[in-house]
Design a protein around this motif. Structure first.
Motif, PDB file in Angstrom:
ATOM      1  N   ILE A   1     -13.604   9.124   3.467  1.00 22.17           N
ATOM      2  CA  ILE A   1     -14.771   8.537   4.119  1.00 22.17           C
ATOM      3  C   ILE A   1     -14.902   7.064   3.759  1.00 22.17           C
ATOM      4  N   ALA A   2     -14.645   6.728   2.481  1.00 18.12           N
ATOM      5  CA  ALA A   2     -14.753   5.336   2.041  1.00 18.12           C
ATOM      6  C   ALA A   2     -13.721   4.454   2.736  1.00 18.12           C
ATOM      7  N   GLY A   3     -12.546   5.019   3.002  1.00 15.85           N
ATOM      8  CA  GLY A   3     -11.499   4.233   3.644  1.00 15.85           C
ATOM      9  C   GLY A   3     -11.596   4.177   5.154  1.00 15.85           C
ATOM     10  N   PHE A   4     -12.526   4.940   5.730  1.00 20.75           N
ATOM     11  CA  PHE A   4     -12.655   4.979   7.182  1.00 20.75           C
ATOM     12  C   PHE A   4     -13.253   3.676   7.699  1.00 20.75           C
ATOM     13  N   LEU A   5     -12.565   3.020   8.610  1.00 17.37           N
ATOM     14  CA  LEU A   5     -13.006   1.741   9.180  1.00 17.37           C
ATOM     15  C   LEU A   5     -13.356   0.739   8.076  1.00 17.37           C
ATOM     16  N   SER A   6     -12.467   0.627   7.090  1.00 19.48           N
ATOM     17  CA  SER A   6     -12.737  -0.228   5.933  1.00 19.48           C
ATOM     18  C   SER A   6     -12.714  -1.716   6.262  1.00 19.48           C
ATOM     19  N   ASN A   7     -12.174  -2.096   7.438  1.00 18.00           N
ATOM     20  CA  ASN A   7     -12.101  -3.513   7.801  1.00 18.00           C
ATOM     21  C   ASN A   7     -13.232  -3.939   8.730  1.00 18.00           C
ATOM     22  N   MET A   8     -14.171  -3.045   9.011  1.00 13.52           N
ATOM     23  CA  MET A   8     -15.252  -3.368   9.939  1.00 13.52           C
ATOM     24  C   MET A   8     -16.485  -3.853   9.188  1.00 13.52           C
ATOM     25  N   ILE A   9     -17.000  -5.018   9.560  1.00  9.00           N
ATOM     26  CA  ILE A   9     -18.233  -5.549   8.989  1.00  9.00           C
ATOM     27  C   ILE A   9     -19.401  -5.046   9.826  1.00  9.00           C
ATOM     28  N   VAL A  10     -20.340  -4.381   9.208  1.00  8.02           N
ATOM     29  CA  VAL A  10     -21.483  -3.815   9.914  1.00  8.02           C
ATOM     30  C   VAL A  10     -22.489  -4.920  10.211  1.00  8.02           C
ATOM     31  N   SER A  11     -22.791  -5.102  11.480  1.00  8.85           N
ATOM     32  CA  SER A  11     -23.661  -6.217  11.881  1.00  8.85           C
ATOM     33  C   SER A  11     -25.132  -5.964  11.578  1.00  8.85           C
ATOM     34  N   ASN A  12     -25.539  -4.717  11.481  1.00  6.43           N
ATOM     35  CA  ASN A  12     -26.945  -4.408  11.212  1.00  6.43           C
ATOM     36  C   ASN A  12     -27.154  -3.982   9.767  1.00  6.43           C
ATOM     37  N   GLY A  13     -26.428  -4.633   8.859  1.00  6.38           N
ATOM     38  CA  GLY A  13     -26.516  -4.295   7.447  1.00  6.38           C
ATOM     39  C   GLY A  13     -27.667  -4.997   6.747  1.00  6.38           C
ATOM     40  N   PRO A  14     -27.618  -5.093   5.408  1.00  2.00           N
ATOM     41  CA  PRO A  14     -28.714  -5.679   4.631  1.00  2.00           C
ATOM     42  C   PRO A  14     -29.034  -7.120   4.998  1.00  2.00           C
ATOM     43  N   ALA A  15     -28.022  -7.888   5.452  1.00  2.00           N
ATOM     44  CA  ALA A  15     -28.284  -9.289   5.803  1.00  2.00           C
ATOM     45  C   ALA A  15     -29.165  -9.381   7.040  1.00  2.00           C
ATOM     46  N   ALA A  16     -28.957  -8.468   7.996  1.00  2.00           N
ATOM     47  CA  ALA A  16     -29.741  -8.502   9.235  1.00  2.00           C
ATOM     48  C   ALA A  16     -31.074  -7.773   9.084  1.00  2.00           C
ATOM     49  N   ASN A  17     -31.126  -6.790   8.189  1.00  3.10           N
ATOM     50  CA  ASN A  17     -32.353  -6.015   7.976  1.00  3.10           C
ATOM     51  C   ASN A  17     -32.673  -5.976   6.482  1.00  3.10           C
ATOM     52  N   PRO A  18     -33.160  -7.073   5.914  1.00  4.19           N
ATOM     53  CA  PRO A  18     -33.438  -7.099   4.471  1.00  4.19           C
ATOM     54  C   PRO A  18     -34.551  -6.131   4.088  1.00  4.19           C
ATOM     55  N   ILE A  19     -34.491  -5.666   2.856  1.00  2.82           N
ATOM     56  CA  ILE A  19     -35.485  -4.718   2.363  1.00  2.82           C
ATOM     57  C   ILE A  19     -36.778  -5.455   2.052  1.00  2.82           C
ATOM     58  N   PRO A  20     -37.919  -5.012   2.602  1.00  6.68           N
ATOM     59  CA  PRO A  20     -39.203  -5.651   2.281  1.00  6.68           C
ATOM     60  C   PRO A  20     -39.508  -5.540   0.786  1.00  6.68           C
ATOM     61  N   PRO A  21     -40.181  -6.531   0.212  1.00  6.72           N
ATOM     62  CA  PRO A  21     -40.489  -6.487  -1.229  1.00  6.72           C
ATOM     63  C   PRO A  21     -41.253  -5.237  -1.647  1.00  6.72           C
ATOM     64  N   ILE A  22     -42.180  -4.769  -0.802  1.00  2.00           N
ATOM     65  CA  ILE A  22     -42.953  -3.575  -1.160  1.00  2.00           C
ATOM     66  C   ILE A  22     -42.035  -2.366  -1.251  1.00  2.00           C
ATOM     67  N   THR A  23     -41.141  -2.221  -0.274  1.00  4.15           N
ATOM     68  CA  THR A  23     -40.204  -1.105  -0.297  1.00  4.15           C
ATOM     69  C   THR A  23     -39.296  -1.174  -1.513  1.00  4.15           C
ATOM     70  N   ARG A  24     -38.879  -2.368  -1.879  1.00  3.91           N
ATOM     71  CA  ARG A  24     -38.012  -2.534  -3.046  1.00  3.91           C
ATOM     72  C   ARG A  24     -38.724  -2.082  -4.327  1.00  3.91           C
ATOM     73  N   ARG A  25     -40.023  -2.393  -4.430  1.00  2.00           N
ATOM     74  CA  ARG A  25     -40.780  -1.992  -5.616  1.00  2.00           C
ATOM     75  C   ARG A  25     -40.970  -0.475  -5.668  1.00  2.00           C
ATOM     76  N   VAL A  26     -41.185   0.145  -4.500  1.00  2.00           N
ATOM     77  CA  VAL A  26     -41.304   1.608  -4.460  1.00  2.00           C
ATOM     78  C   VAL A  26     -39.986   2.264  -4.858  1.00  2.00           C
ATOM     79  N   MET A  27     -38.875   1.727  -4.345  1.00  2.00           N
ATOM     80  CA  MET A  27     -37.564   2.298  -4.671  1.00  2.00           C
ATOM     81  C   MET A  27     -37.243   2.151  -6.153  1.00  2.00           C
TER      82      MET A  27
END
Length: 237
Positions: free
Chosen positions: A146-172
């Motif tokens: 699973i880790a090696g599946f599509l290992s060369n693909m950069i996910v466009s909707n990852g953390p850079a595009a959808n950053p974690i809100p500070p409140i959510t980070r504190r809850v986590m």
């Protein structure tokens, strides 16, 4: 009354004092006996159970006079699991506090859910309940595939595009503290978050009512001072 015995396989090697250590938990008052060993596996041939524990310290937690606890109820199993972890944590902290700092126990700490590979308990009857953490039992070959599946693909909707809100980070972070066994620290963190959010709600309400910045600061200061006061009423005769 009979005792209830729980076996907890904790990832890692814990250099603890040899022997069986008595532990008394509070709220509720529970007496436990905690022993540890380093078996290569936990096995029950009659039930087809065999778990590799070569990377674990296996703790045996005996809950005194609780053999009649109904293990068919999930709430009792959760309570038993949490109290077993508390007893192990008490032994770990006691050992670390009594040891010379840095000699043996520099890595010993409280035990949480994420440290446990397997948990089994059996009361007075033949009922055996158990739990095995999927974090340590996932097939390595499947994980590698699973880790090696599509290992060369950069996910466009990852953390850079959808950053974690500070409140959510504190809850986590509070959830991580709970899973690591630091319940008091998690409560303090969440209480601080609730306090901050309460102040934000108050500020939003005051802004909606048209209060100026100076008026808002004065009112918030008054609220803070009143909240910190400890009122002592004299009983009337």
């Amino acid at each position: 009354m009979t005792d209830l015995v729980a076996n907890v396989a904790v990832i890692g090697r814990f250099q603890l004092m040899p022997g069986i250590l008595p532990v008394r938990l509070e709220a509720p008052n529970v007496e436990c006996l905690v022993a540890h060993a380093f078996p290569s596996h936990i096995e029950d041939p009659t039930r087809g159970i065999k778990i590799d524990t070569s990377d674990c310290t296996v703790f045996t937690v005996t809950h005194r006079d609780r053999g009649d606890l109904d293990l068919a109820k999930i709430e009792n199993v959760k309570l038993l699991f949490e109290q077993s972890l508390s007893a192990i944590s008490e032994v770990s902290i006691w050992t670390k506090a009594g040891d010379v700092v840095g000699e043996m126990s520099s890595f010993i700490r409280q035990i949480g859910t994420t440290d446990v590979k397997a948990f089994f308990a059996q009361g007075a009857n033949e009922t055996l309940i158990g739990w095995v953490s999927p974090a340590f039992t996932f097939d390595r070959k499947a994980a590698a595939m699973i880790a090696g599946f599509l290992s060369n693909m950069i996910v466009s909707n990852g953390p850079a595009a959808n950053p974690i809100p500070p409140i959510t980070r504190r809850v986590m972070s509070s959830l991580d503290l709970i899973n690591l066994g630091f319940h008091t620290e998690s409560f303090v963190n969440l209480f601080s978050l609730v306090d901050d959010l309460t102040q934000e709600v108050i500020k939003a309400g005051m802004t909606k009512r048209g209060l100026s910045d100076d008026d808002q600061k004065g009112l918030l200061r008054a609220i803070k001072e009143e909240r910190l006061k400890v009122s002592q009423e004299t009983p009337s005769k």
